[in-house]
Design a protein around this motif. Structure first.
Motif, mmCIF file in Angstrom:
data_model
loop_
_atom_site.group_PDB
_atom_site.id
_atom_site.type_symbol
_atom_site.label_atom_id
_atom_site.label_comp_id
_atom_site.label_asym_id
_atom_site.label_seq_id
_atom_site.Cartn_x
_atom_site.Cartn_y
_atom_site.Cartn_z
ATOM 1 N N GLU A 88 0.708 -1.054 -0.045
ATOM 2 C CA GLU A 88 -0.158 0.063 0.041
ATOM 3 C C GLU A 88 0.991 1.205 -0.127
ATOM 4 N N PHE A 89 2.002 1.232 0.692
ATOM 5 C CA PHE A 89 2.921 2.402 0.698
ATOM 6 C C PHE A 89 3.680 2.780 -0.665
ATOM 7 N N ILE A 90 3.937 1.590 -1.271
ATOM 8 C CA ILE A 90 4.316 1.650 -2.531
ATOM 9 C C ILE A 90 3.442 2.294 -3.429
ATOM 10 N N GLN A 91 2.295 1.573 -3.473
ATOM 11 C CA GLN A 91 1.058 2.028 -4.306
ATOM 12 C C GLN A 91 0.785 3.552 -4.304
ATOM 13 N N ALA A 92 0.685 4.125 -2.954
ATOM 14 C CA ALA A 92 0.288 5.635 -2.754
ATOM 15 C C ALA A 92 1.618 6.406 -3.159
ATOM 16 N N LYS A 93 2.802 6.109 -3.142
ATOM 17 C CA LYS A 93 3.669 6.835 -3.616
ATOM 18 C C LYS A 93 3.659 6.619 -5.295
ATOM 19 N N ALA A 94 3.562 5.401 -5.983
ATOM 20 C CA ALA A 94 3.548 5.444 -7.364
ATOM 21 C C ALA A 94 2.182 6.280 -7.849
ATOM 22 N N HIS A 95 1.293 6.426 -7.180
ATOM 23 C CA HIS A 95 0.073 7.160 -7.673
ATOM 24 C C HIS A 95 0.140 8.846 -7.273
ATOM 25 N N SER A 96 1.174 8.928 -6.507
ATOM 26 C CA SER A 96 1.175 10.586 -6.102
ATOM 27 C C SER A 96 1.854 11.281 -7.531
ATOM 28 N N PHE A 97 2.163 10.564 -8.523
ATOM 29 C CA PHE A 97 2.744 11.368 -9.743
ATOM 30 C C PHE A 97 1.718 11.410 -10.558
ATOM 31 N N SER A 98 1.652 12.566 -11.384
ATOM 32 C CA SER A 98 0.992 13.064 -12.577
ATOM 33 C C SER A 98 0.829 11.832 -13.442
ATOM 34 N N SER A 99 1.884 11.285 -13.955
ATOM 35 C CA SER A 99 2.114 10.208 -14.995
ATOM 36 C C SER A 99 2.732 9.309 -14.313
ATOM 37 N N PRO A 100 2.705 7.962 -15.090
ATOM 38 C CA PRO A 100 3.158 6.756 -14.356
ATOM 39 C C PRO A 100 4.609 6.765 -14.046
ATOM 40 N N PRO A 101 5.097 6.524 -12.932
ATOM 41 C CA PRO A 101 6.614 6.518 -12.678
ATOM 42 C C PRO A 101 7.153 5.303 -13.347
ATOM 43 N N TYR A 111 27.394 0.474 -5.989
ATOM 44 C CA TYR A 111 28.201 1.878 -5.400
ATOM 45 C C TYR A 111 29.515 1.600 -5.369
ATOM 46 N N SER A 112 30.211 0.884 -6.160
ATOM 47 C CA SER A 112 31.681 0.633 -5.968
ATOM 48 C C SER A 112 32.448 1.799 -6.309
ATOM 49 N N HIS A 113 31.683 2.981 -6.853
ATOM 50 C CA HIS A 113 32.681 4.116 -7.074
ATOM 51 C C HIS A 113 32.597 4.848 -5.761
ATOM 52 N N ILE A 114 31.886 4.502 -4.922
ATOM 53 C CA ILE A 114 32.081 5.112 -3.499
ATOM 54 C C ILE A 114 32.709 4.285 -2.417
ATOM 55 N N ALA A 115 32.284 3.025 -2.512
ATOM 56 C CA ALA A 115 32.923 1.992 -1.439
ATOM 57 C C ALA A 115 33.446 0.888 -2.398
ATOM 58 N N PRO A 116 34.719 0.349 -2.467
ATOM 59 C CA PRO A 116 35.223 -0.686 -3.328
ATOM 60 C C PRO A 116 34.341 -1.886 -3.109
ATOM 61 N N GLU A 117 34.123 -2.252 -4.258
ATOM 62 C CA GLU A 117 33.345 -3.465 -4.753
ATOM 63 C C GLU A 117 31.931 -3.425 -4.027
ATOM 64 N N GLY A 118 31.436 -2.272 -3.514
ATOM 65 C CA GLY A 118 30.125 -2.420 -2.959
ATOM 66 C C GLY A 118 28.921 -2.466 -3.841
ATOM 67 N N PHE A 119 28.023 -3.092 -3.464
ATOM 68 C CA PHE A 119 26.703 -3.306 -4.204
ATOM 69 C C PHE A 119 25.655 -3.919 -3.294
ATOM 70 N N GLY A 120 24.557 -3.734 -3.513
ATOM 71 C CA GLY A 120 23.510 -4.307 -2.455
ATOM 72 C C GLY A 120 22.159 -4.235 -3.446
ATOM 73 N N THR A 121 20.996 -4.691 -2.993
ATOM 74 C CA THR A 121 19.758 -5.026 -3.375
ATOM 75 C C THR A 121 18.686 -3.944 -2.837
ATOM 76 N N GLY A 122 18.186 -2.862 -3.758
ATOM 77 C CA GLY A 122 17.258 -2.100 -3.233
ATOM 78 C C GLY A 122 15.947 -2.858 -3.477
ATOM 79 N N ASP A 123 15.070 -2.628 -2.281
ATOM 80 C CA ASP A 123 13.871 -3.465 -2.460
ATOM 81 C C ASP A 123 12.814 -2.775 -3.482
ATOM 82 N N CYS A 124 12.672 -1.319 -3.492
ATOM 83 C CA CYS A 124 11.786 -0.907 -4.615
ATOM 84 C C CYS A 124 12.401 0.511 -4.730
ATOM 85 N N LEU A 125 12.569 1.027 -5.951
ATOM 86 C CA LEU A 125 12.768 2.253 -6.508
ATOM 87 C C LEU A 125 11.659 2.668 -7.474
#
Ligand code: SF4
Length: 383
Positions: A88-101, A111-125
């Motif tokens: 529901e939180f993601i839906q609310a954010k997605a629907h807050s834009f005037s056109s589909p994001p 993010y290895s350009h900041i921290a050597p070999e750094g990477f991770g998994t983002g839940d939702c962007l």
């Protein structure tokens, strides 16, 4: 390829504050816990729901995937409600834009350009207009996690900027942590310029952490460190009782009680880490002088309750005396009816009595209570 980066985003608070912890942890075995497994499962359910909502997925496939997850020994029906809150939180954010994001789920972020070999998994962007949302789902209920200044989220955002800045004119980043078992989501906004300035500021420490250099430094971030029980730097900071020994008898003041209690919180956590470590070492056959592992207390139980009760009935005991008829809990009723129907039917039947007084640090958000009546309670309202 290693599934976990040495400088993982989820451990960023730790390696930024205690750079050599990243290399020290690599030498120690990874452990898991019931809570970690529960969190992983809730994540998988949340991911499935979000995917179904934003990408085509037939009901059959969804049900069969969900069923597989529900078969896990770590499954609890409560997970459905909490993952709904995440969706529901993601839906609310997605629907807050005037056109589909643009929406990305479980995206690997480099993010290895900041921290050597750094990477991770983002839940939702979510990217729309000039805004990038980085949303993280946390199932834990032990420690509330704030979005403000959160280095894990900021590293994810830097990884997302690296990937998407060429395609989208992102100017603002909104970091959101959805931790439904602890209340409202935590949100924080930072400009891309400020985020990039922060990234520059942490580069030297990230390099130190990668190379195992710098000073060990104990603090709140030790809580999930693999070295938390045996780390000497942490052990050397546990001086709460030494200070207590130095105080003048016979009675200590309330100021001193407050001070000792504050410092003893970390001591308590450390002792419980040591106990956990010692028990597991003893069970594996190692020696911890002065200690041994024993069987804890247990209660008697029927091998097969139905069979045992059959014997009782056959022996002439009235079945009505053998079973209790109990109402299900309020939470179970709410699950049965759903929240809307619950408040429609039973809203006026629900009260929330005051909780048992409990000790909390001054920073706790709840209001302080006392058993002394206020002037208004003692003398009534002035007319
Ligand atoms: S326990 Fe604390 S002080 Fe020791 S290595 Fe880990 S983070 Fe650093």
């Amino acid at each position: 390829m290693n599934a976990h980066a040495k400088l993982s985003a989820s451990k960023a608070e730790r390696w930024l504050n205690c750079p050599p912890s990243a290399c020290l942890e690599e030498q120690l075995p990874e452990t898991t816990s019931e809570y970690a497994e529960e969190g992983r499962l809730a994540h998988a359910i949340g991911e499935l729901k979000v995917r179904k909502h934003f990408y085509p997925m037939g009901p059959k496939k969804y049900s069969s995937e969900l069923k597989k997850l529900q078969n896990s020994p770590h499954y609890n029906p409560e997970m459905l409600e909490h993952t709904d809150a995440y969706l529901e939180f993601i839906q609310a954010k997605a629907h807050s834009f005037s056109s589909p994001p643009y929406i990305a789920i479980e995206r690997r972020l480099d993010y290895s350009h900041i921290a050597p070999e750094g990477f991770g998994t983002g839940d939702c962007l979510i990217i729309g207009g000039s805004v990038l949302y980085v949303i993280d789902f946390k199932y834990g209920k032990g420690v509330p996690v704030e979005a403000e200044g959160n280095p894990q989220m900021m590293l994810y955002a830097l990884g997302a900027l690296k990937e998407y800045a060429m395609l989208y004119a992102i100017e603002t980043v909104r970091l959101c942590i959805v931790q439904p078992r602890l209340g409202e989501p935590s949100e924080w906004e930072i400009s891309v310029a400020d985020l990039l300035a922060w990234a520059e500021s942490i580069k030297p420490r990230a390099q130190m952490a990668y190379e195992g250099k710098g000073e060990f430094c104990a603090g709140d971030w030790c809580r999930f460190c693999r070295a938390k029980a045996l780390c000497r730097a942490r052990a050397e900071t546990m001086t709460a009782l030494e200070a207590f020994g130095g105080m003048k008898p016979p009675l200590i003041s309330n100021d001193e009680v407050g001070d000792i209690l504050r410092r003893a919180q970390t001591l308590k956590a450390w002792v419980s880490d040591l106990e956990e470590y010692a028990l597991s070492a003893l069970l594996q056959g190692e020696a911890i002088p002065g200690w041994k592992a024993v069987e804890g207390r247990s209660n008697r139980q029927f091998v097969d309750t139905d069979e045992a009760f059959k014997v009782l009935v056959e022996a002439g005991y009235d079945e009505a005396l053998l079973y209790e008829r109990k109402p299900i809990t309020l939470t179970a009723v709410e699950k049965l009816t759903g929240k809307t129907k619950f408040s429609e039917l039973l809203g006026s039947y629900v009260v929330k009595p005051p909780g048992k007084p409990t000790l909390a640090p001054e920073t706790d958000k709840r209001e302080a209570v006392t058993l002394n009546p206020t002037a208004e309670e003692a003398f009534g309202k002035a007319s």
